[in-house]
Structures are given as structure tokens and as C-alpha cells.
Design an enzyme around this catalytic site. Structure first.
Site: not given
Ligand code: AMP
Length: 539
Positions: A184, A328, A437, A442
Site C-alpha cells: 500500500t 488489503e 473535527k 465530524w
């Protein structure tokens, strides 16, 4: 009592065996690195992969050895995957868009003794090779006539010479043996290696080959824009031969003009890649007043797909499948497409659904949890950490680097923040590292960015959190304008008003010439945050 069915070890060479025997009519066309277009078929690819397998075995390559590839999408790269995996070894893809020291780190960590490369990457390799600890043999993916005249710290041989000998045999191996390694890009920390097995790649092809998904048939002509070095090539080098689809490999040229030319001349019906590529292609189409004559379907993933992009394709009669996944996950996780009861809805509401990241493919389990691991409701509003399980999901990283994302029940924490709704649609609101934030709540950067690129003067947009004395963080919108335009802050904020909660509106908008991208074409938020670290909203 156990079933009385055959044990048929799932090994990836079976894909090419199948296509060579049953799909002789499929075309494999490559734009080569040397220049020019090359034509072949699955039977020839199989024969040449078997020659590579034979050559590797004769040179002492053993089961589990890693062989690195630094190459674009071409027939030779496909042959290399099958030849390497067929010899019981492991293809280890390297991303040429990374910095030379990152490429060297990843190659050394993987431990390959042989490295295969496209000759156009010679300038990169000259910087990387002196840093490599294990590579003894360099294989240039060309014939002897094109072999670069350079000195590398090891043996240098032309691929066509390497495979000139006799065909070998597919090695005996267990379906759980490793066959592929992909790192990755890791925007933070060291890159992490994902080690695919023959079984996981086979099951991934079956699950990602569903419809919706990368679903292909023998009449499809597929052009994978996604490079084989990005996230296991989205499994396309396995899915296309499984389905018998023709494969059009774009080689080094991924700009709008070259892609359009190849898609039209080869009558491409389906394609797959990240949003940045389609941005270039759509701009080229618009600027030159061109249309597609054969393309029916485009799979877009790797980053959130802006609504304007979905509309641009759908308005041309091209169906968009919005895909989400991760290296993944081999990499497919979910795909969005219209399904009942959404097919009854008006078009704009259907496009709303396509803007989400879609529902899980069979073979992918999904849930969202709070920070304590408690599952959150599937109500479309609750937001949490997205966790996944499945036979094509990693259960650890190669040589255990960065292993805290896997829990004891086998769930992999994706690092994405998402909601799940009652229809099964998942919607990513952010990477957990990118979420803004503000006052303890959020704010979704993806939502702001997608709306911003809906403005006619905006080419690309990124939202990041910048420090604020009262709210902790507030959104800053960074915009690249379309050529010849100069949208004002007010015009952009008016465009966003009413489409998102008032307190989500960015506190400031800045125009920039360019937004930095990762090697996989995603917006590089870490760099933007560094660049704007001193930006003060209270001034
Ligand atoms: P990679 O392994 O490099 O493909 O990166 C995987 C990450 O890309 C995911 O964890 C997501 O954060 C992001 N990603 C992939 N597809 C999408 C998508 N359709 N929408 C939003 N983010 C995505």
C-alpha cells in the site's frame, strides 16, 4: 459427515489455462513501451508464461521466491505474473510513481532477487539499483535489440532471451501458497506489504467478477487503465481470462488523447480506473467535442467519485459502477449500482445512490463500529469505523509491519469512516485520518469535495481541516479552477449552500494551480495539511 466433492486446488494458472483453451478468439492488444501496437491471444500468453516458468526453474528460482516487476500494463507484464506464479514464486509489483528511495525500500523489504522492468523506467532504475540489497538479476521486458546499454549492479538480460528456451510446467503448490505481493502506498508510516495467495486471488476473481462488479463476458473488450502495480491490478489480469474478455493494455500512455484513441480503435466496451484518469479523459472529450462509440461501462474506484463525473458518463449513455476497495482486500469490497427498489426512483435519486460506495460483493462482510468496537446501526445516519472480513481480505501484513489493524475476531479495520444504510449501501465519509473535527462533530471532506467539483468552473477540489481557536478545526476548501476560469470564494460558497449543513460550509476557499497526488492518483492530504499548516482562519 464431509461432502463427497473433488478437491480442486485454486491456483491462478487455471485462469490462463481456461482462456487458452476456450477463448481463442479473445484479443490481447498492448500499446508497447518501445512504441507501436502489439497483438496476441491467451494461448500465446500461456505458452510464453510457461516458457518463463521453465526459465525461472532452470535458473534456480524456488517456491516462495519474490520476483519484482516495475512495469506498465502490457502483454509481457501479464505473462510475467502467470510465469512467476506458475513457477511457485511471487510477483512483487513496484509502483514507478513512488520516489526512488521508496521503491528501493519496498523492493528490499520484499526481498526479490530478480527484477523485471520496462525499459522506459531505466532512468528510475539507475537511481534505485545501487540501493537494492538482494537483486542479482535484472530482466528488461524487451528483446535483445532494445536492451538498454547501461551498467547495473547485477546481470542484465532481455526478457525475450530469457524465455527463448523450452516450456516448463506449472509447479505443484498449495492453494494457500503465496503468489503476489503488493505494497500500500501508505500516506503515513512505512509502506505495508499485502501477500496474496493463489486461493485469495482465485476467490477474488470470482467475487469481483460478479455483476455489478468488474463483471465481464466473452463479448467484452476491457481496457484496464488501473495499472497492474496498483492494488493487485484490481484482479483484472485474472478476471478477463476467466471471462474470456478481450484485454486492451494501454502501456505507458494514460493521458486523455491516447486513451480515447485506443478505446475507439480497439472498440473498448468496458474500462476501469481511478477518478483522476477520467477527469483527464472527459476534459479531452469536451475540449475536442468527441464522443465514445463503443464504451458501455466504466468502473471507477480508488477514491470517491464526484457526482459531476457520474453524470458526465451517464449522460453519454455509459453506465458507471462506483467501486470501493483496498489493496488489503485484493482489492474489491463494494460496488454501487441501481437495484430494486431504487429502479423506481427518479434519475437524480438514482445518481444519489451511485455517489455512495455501494453494497458489498458476495464474499465481503462489512460492519461499522464506534471507537470501542461496538457495532453501530445500519440506518444511513450512524457513522463509524468500517471493518471487513472475507476470503480475499488480508489477515496480516508481510513480515508483520503495521499489524494493529486486525482484531481477534478476524475483522480488518479499513481506516475508513462510513455509514451503512438499510438498502445495504455503504457511504465513505472520510479516511479516519482526514475527517475534520469541528466542535467535537465530524465533517465529511469527501462530501464537500464532491459538491465543489459540481461547480462548472472547478476542475478539482480538496477539503482539509485547519486549526481554529474556537472549534478546534474548520474546513478549508482548496480548488483548482478549470482553464480560463477564476471562480470566487463567494460563488463557490453560494454553490455549496443548501446542499450541506450550514456548519459544514468551508470557512475559506483558496485557488491553487495544482493539488498534489499520491502515486496511486489520490489527493495527498498529508502534503496539503503541511502546506496549509500556517493558514489562519481567524485573521
Ligand atoms: P488503496 O489500497 O491504495 O487502493 O487505498 C484504499 C483506500 O482508498 C480506501 O481505504 C479508501 O480510503 C480509498 N478509496 C478507495 N475507493 C474509494 C471510493 N470509491 N470512495 C472513497 N474512497 C475510496
Amino acid at each position: 459427515m464431509r461432502g463427497l466433492m473433488q478437491d480442486w486446488p485454486m491456483r491462478v494458472h487455471r485462469f490462463i489455462d481456461h482462456a487458452a483453451l476456450y477463448h481463442r478468439g479473445a484479443r490481447i492488444v498492448s500499446r508497447t513501451v518501445e512504441g507501436g501496437i502489439h497483438h496476441t491471444n491467451y494461448a500465446e500468453i500461456r505458452t510464453r508464461a510457461l516458457k518463463l516458468t521453465g526459465a525461472l526453474s532452470r535458473r534456480g528460482v524456488k517456491a516462495g521466491d519474490r520476483i519484482a516487476t516495475l512495469a506498465w500494463n502490457t502483454h509481457r507484464h501479464v505473462e510475467a505474473w502467470y510465469g512467476i506464479a506458475g513457477a511457485g514464486a511471487i510477483y512483487h509489483t513496484l509502483n514507478p510513481r513512488l520516489f526512488p528511495n521508496q521503491i528501493a525500500w519496498i523492493t528490499n523489504h520484499g526481498g526479490a532477487k530478480m527484477l523485471m522492468f520496462d525499459t522506459c523506467f531505466m532512468p528510475i532504475l539507475e537511481q534505485v539499483a545501487p540501493l537494492l540489497k538482494h537483486v542479482e538479476t535484472y530482466v528488461a521486458l524487451c528483446d535483445a535489440a532494445h536492451l538498454p546499454k547501461v551498467k547495473l549492479p547485477g546481470k542484465l538480460i532481455a526478457y525475450e532471451d530469457l524465455i527463448a528456451g523450452k516450456e516448463g510446467r506449472w509447479a505443484e503448490m498449495h492453494e494457500n501458497d503465496a503468489c503476489g505481493l503488493c505494497y500500500t502506498s501508505g500516506t503515513t508510516g512505512d509502506p505495508k506489504g499485502v501477500l496474496y495467495s493463489h486461493r485469495s486471488n482465485t476467490l477474488h476473481a470470482l467475487l469481483a467478477g460478479q455483476t455489478p462488479g468488474l463483471g465481464m463476458g466473452a463479448s467484452d473488450v476491457h481496457l484496464p487503465v488501473v495499472p497492474m502495480f496498483h492494488a493487485n491490478g484490481w484482479g483484472i489480469p485474472f478476471i478477463a481470462p476467466m471471462a474470456g474478455a478481450s484485454l486492451i493494455m494501454p502501456g505507458p500512455k494514460l493521458d486523455g488523447a491516447s486513451l480515447y484513441e485506443l478505446m475507439e480503435s480497439e472498440r473498448v466496451t468496458a474500462t476501469a480506473g481511478v477518478p483522476t484518469v477520467w477527469l483527464g479523459l472527459l476534459q479531452y472529450l469536451e475540449a475536442n467535442k468527441l464522443e465514445f462509440h463503443y464504451l458501455k461501462r466504466v468502473v471507477i474506484g480508488g477514491a470517491a467519485v464526484p457526482r459531476a463525473m457520474i453524470e458526465a458518463f451517464e449522460d453519454r449513455g455509459i453506465a458507471v459502477t462506483h467501486a470501493w476497495g483496498m489493496t488489503e482486500m485484493s482489492p474489491s469490497g463494494s460496488m454501487s449500482a441501481i437495484k430494486p427498489p431504487l429502479d423506481e426512483l427518479p434519475r437524480p435519486r438514482q445518481i444519489d445512490a451511485l455517489c455512495k460506495q455501494g453494497y458489498p460483493l458476495f464474499g465481503v462482510e462489512m460492519k461499522i463500529t464506534d471507537d470501542k468496537g461496538r457495532e453501530r446501526a445500519r440506518d444511513g445516519n450512524s457513522v463509524g469505523r468500517l471493518k471487513v472480513k472475507g476470503p480475499a481480505v488480508a489477515r496480516g501484513y508481510y513480515r508483520s509491519v503495521g499489524g494493529d489493524a486486525f482484531d481477534r475476531e478476524g475483522w480488518f479495520d479499513t481506516g475508513d469512516v462510513a455509514s451503512l444504510d438499510a438498502e445495504g449501501f455503504m457511504r465513505i465519509t472520510d479516511r479516519s485520518k482526514d475527517v475534520i473535527k469541528s466542535g467535537g462533530e465530524w465533517i465529511s471532506t469527501i462530501e464537500i469535495e464532491n459538491l465543489a467539483v459540481g461547480h462548472p468552473d472547478v476542475a478539482e477540489a480538496a477539503a482539509i481541516g485547519v486549526p481554529h481557536p474556537k472549534w478546534g478545526e474548520r474546513p478549508l476548501l482548496i480548488v483548482v479552477a478549470k482553464p480560463g476560469t477564476k471562480p470566487t470564494q463567494d460563488a463557490l460558497l453560494v454553490h455549496l449552500q443548501g446542499k450541506i449543513a450550514k456548519w459544514w460550509l468551508p470557512d475559506a476557499v483558496v485557488l491553487v494551480d495544482e493539488i498534489p497526488h499520491t502515486a496511486a492518483g489520490k489527493i495527498l492530504k498529508t502534503q496539503l495539511r503541511r502546506q496549509f499548516a500556517d493558514f489562519r482562519l481567524d485573521r
